[in-house]
Design a protein around this motif. Structure first.
Motif, PDB file in Angstrom:
ATOM      1  N   VAL A  37       0.842  -1.190   0.000  1.00 33.29           N
ATOM      2  CA  VAL A  37       0.000   0.000   0.000  1.00 33.29           C
ATOM      3  C   VAL A  37       0.880   1.243   0.000  1.00 33.29           C
ATOM      4  N   GLN A  38       1.913   1.209   0.821  1.00 34.30           N
ATOM      5  CA  GLN A  38       2.815   2.349   0.918  1.00 34.30           C
ATOM      6  C   GLN A  38       3.513   2.619  -0.408  1.00 34.30           C
ATOM      7  N   ASN A  39       3.837   1.580  -1.137  1.00 35.37           N
ATOM      8  CA  ASN A  39       4.586   1.733  -2.377  1.00 35.37           C
ATOM      9  C   ASN A  39       3.719   1.647  -3.625  1.00 35.37           C
ATOM     10  N   GLN A  40       2.421   1.667  -3.451  1.00 29.87           N
ATOM     11  CA  GLN A  40       1.501   1.674  -4.592  1.00 29.87           C
ATOM     12  C   GLN A  40       1.759   2.893  -5.473  1.00 29.87           C
ATOM     13  N   LYS A  41       2.078   4.006  -4.835  1.00 29.10           N
ATOM     14  CA  LYS A  41       2.356   5.227  -5.600  1.00 29.10           C
ATOM     15  C   LYS A  41       3.551   5.024  -6.526  1.00 29.10           C
ATOM     16  N   GLY A  42       4.587   4.356  -6.034  1.00 33.20           N
ATOM     17  CA  GLY A  42       5.761   4.084  -6.864  1.00 33.20           C
ATOM     18  C   GLY A  42       5.415   3.237  -8.069  1.00 33.20           C
ATOM     19  N   LEU A  43       4.582   2.218  -7.864  1.00 30.03           N
ATOM     20  CA  LEU A  43       4.139   1.371  -8.969  1.00 30.03           C
ATOM     21  C   LEU A  43       3.340   2.179  -9.978  1.00 30.03           C
ATOM     22  N   GLU A  44       2.450   3.037  -9.495  1.00 30.87           N
ATOM     23  CA  GLU A  44       1.651   3.872 -10.393  1.00 30.87           C
ATOM     24  C   GLU A  44       2.538   4.842 -11.175  1.00 30.87           C
ATOM     25  N   LEU A  45       3.548   5.403 -10.535  1.00 30.06           N
ATOM     26  CA  LEU A  45       4.464   6.318 -11.219  1.00 30.06           C
ATOM     27  C   LEU A  45       5.247   5.595 -12.308  1.00 30.06           C
ATOM     28  N   ILE A  46       5.685   4.377 -12.009  1.00 29.46           N
ATOM     29  CA  ILE A  46       6.404   3.581 -13.013  1.00 29.46           C
ATOM     30  C   ILE A  46       5.487   3.297 -14.197  1.00 29.46           C
ATOM     31  N   ALA A  48       2.994   4.997 -15.253  1.00 30.96           N
ATOM     32  CA  ALA A  48       2.638   6.203 -15.999  1.00 30.96           C
ATOM     33  C   ALA A  48       3.829   6.775 -16.763  1.00 30.96           C
ATOM     34  N   SER A  49       5.011   6.244 -16.532  1.00 27.77           N
ATOM     35  CA  SER A  49       6.202   6.762 -17.206  1.00 27.77           C
ATOM     36  C   SER A  49       6.606   5.833 -18.344  1.00 27.77           C
ATOM     37  N   ASP A  50       7.776   6.090 -18.912  1.00 26.70           N
ATOM     38  CA  ASP A  50       8.274   5.235 -19.991  1.00 26.70           C
ATOM     39  C   ASP A  50       9.224   4.149 -19.477  1.00 26.70           C
ATOM     40  N   CYS A  51       9.250   3.905 -18.169  1.00 27.24           N
ATOM     41  CA  CYS A  51      10.165   2.933 -17.565  1.00 27.24           C
ATOM     42  C   CYS A  51      10.030   1.538 -18.183  1.00 27.24           C
ATOM     43  N   THR A  52       8.790   1.136 -18.450  1.00 30.00           N
ATOM     44  CA  THR A  52       8.565  -0.219 -18.936  1.00 30.00           C
ATOM     45  C   THR A  52       9.012  -0.423 -20.389  1.00 30.00           C
ATOM     46  N   THR A  53       9.447   0.637 -21.027  1.00 33.40           N
ATOM     47  CA  THR A  53      10.035   0.488 -22.356  1.00 33.40           C
ATOM     48  C   THR A  53      11.348  -0.291 -22.257  1.00 33.40           C
ATOM     49  N   CYS A  54      12.103  -0.038 -21.208  1.00 32.51           N
ATOM     50  CA  CYS A  54      13.423  -0.659 -21.053  1.00 32.51           C
ATOM     51  C   CYS A  54      13.501  -1.682 -19.922  1.00 32.51           C
ATOM     52  N   HIS A  55      12.579  -1.635 -18.976  1.00 30.78           N
ATOM     53  CA  HIS A  55      12.651  -2.507 -17.797  1.00 30.78           C
ATOM     54  C   HIS A  55      11.399  -3.351 -17.654  1.00 30.78           C
ATOM     55  N   LYS A  56      11.599  -4.576 -17.169  1.00 27.02           N
ATOM     56  CA  LYS A  56      10.499  -5.464 -16.805  1.00 27.02           C
ATOM     57  C   LYS A  56      10.706  -5.863 -15.353  1.00 27.02           C
ATOM     58  N   ILE A  57       9.683  -6.415 -14.743  1.00 24.15           N
ATOM     59  CA  ILE A  57       9.786  -6.747 -13.320  1.00 24.15           C
ATOM     60  C   ILE A  57      10.809  -7.839 -13.069  1.00 24.15           C
ATOM     61  N   SER A  58      10.721  -8.955 -13.762  1.00 26.01           N
ATOM     62  CA  SER A  58      11.576 -10.079 -13.397  1.00 26.01           C
ATOM     63  C   SER A  58      12.441 -10.641 -14.529  1.00 26.01           C
ATOM     64  N   GLU A  59      12.527  -9.932 -15.632  1.00 23.68           N
ATOM     65  CA  GLU A  59      13.434 -10.381 -16.691  1.00 23.68           C
ATOM     66  C   GLU A  59      14.115  -9.183 -17.338  1.00 23.68           C
ATOM     67  N   LYS A  60      15.360  -9.418 -17.763  1.00 21.82           N
ATOM     68  CA  LYS A  60      16.129  -8.357 -18.400  1.00 21.82           C
ATOM     69  C   LYS A  60      15.490  -7.989 -19.730  1.00 21.82           C
ATOM     70  N   ASN A  61      15.444  -6.714 -19.995  1.00 20.11           N
ATOM     71  CA  ASN A  61      14.978  -6.215 -21.284  1.00 20.11           C
ATOM     72  C   ASN A  61      16.156  -5.420 -21.840  1.00 20.11           C
TER      73      ASN A  61
END
Length: 123
Positions: A37-46, A48-61
């Motif tokens: 719950v405390q870090n839900q904001k961090g997940l939402e920020l990720i 909403a950004s372009d982070c997932t273009t280069c990063h995935k949760i558990s595998e290298k991109n």
């Protein structure tokens, strides 16, 4: 109709048998619900950004997996500051030759929230 009743009975039995069991010792430890719950904001920020273009949760991109980042760095204020600075300013060399794109529009507070979420992924 008889098959549906049997399937429903089996599903109910399986559900009832598993509801009071304790997890096996080998099961991965998950972050406490308060951490999520405390870090839900961090997940939402990720998200909403372009982070997932280069990063995935558990595998290298293009960049490292968030779980690998969490493994590499201890969850300390100094490391949270360091990684937040990396998000904002970018960098290269830590994870290979491909540089991380700077994100100067991300505030320091938001970058820290992102890092705090990533740190909850440590196994």
């Amino acid at each position: 109709m008889k098959k549906w009743f049997i399937m429903l009975a089996i599903a109910g039995t399986v559900y009832a048998c598993g509801s009071n069991s304790t997890p096996p010792a080998s099961e991965e430890k998950k972050p406490a619900s308060g951490d999520m719950v405390q870090n839900q904001k961090g997940l939402e920020l990720i998200g909403a950004s372009d982070c997932t273009t280069c990063h995935k949760i558990s595998e290298k991109n293009i960049g490292p997996a968030y779980t690998d980042v969490a493994k590499k760095y201890d969850n300390t204020d100094a490391n949270i500051d360091y990684l937040a600075k990396k998000i904002i300013e970018g960098g290269e060399g830590v994870w290979g030759a491909i540089p991380m794109t700077p994100h100067p529009d991300v505030s320091e507070a938001d970058a820290k929230e992102m890092v705090k979420y990533i740190m909850t992924l440590k196994k």
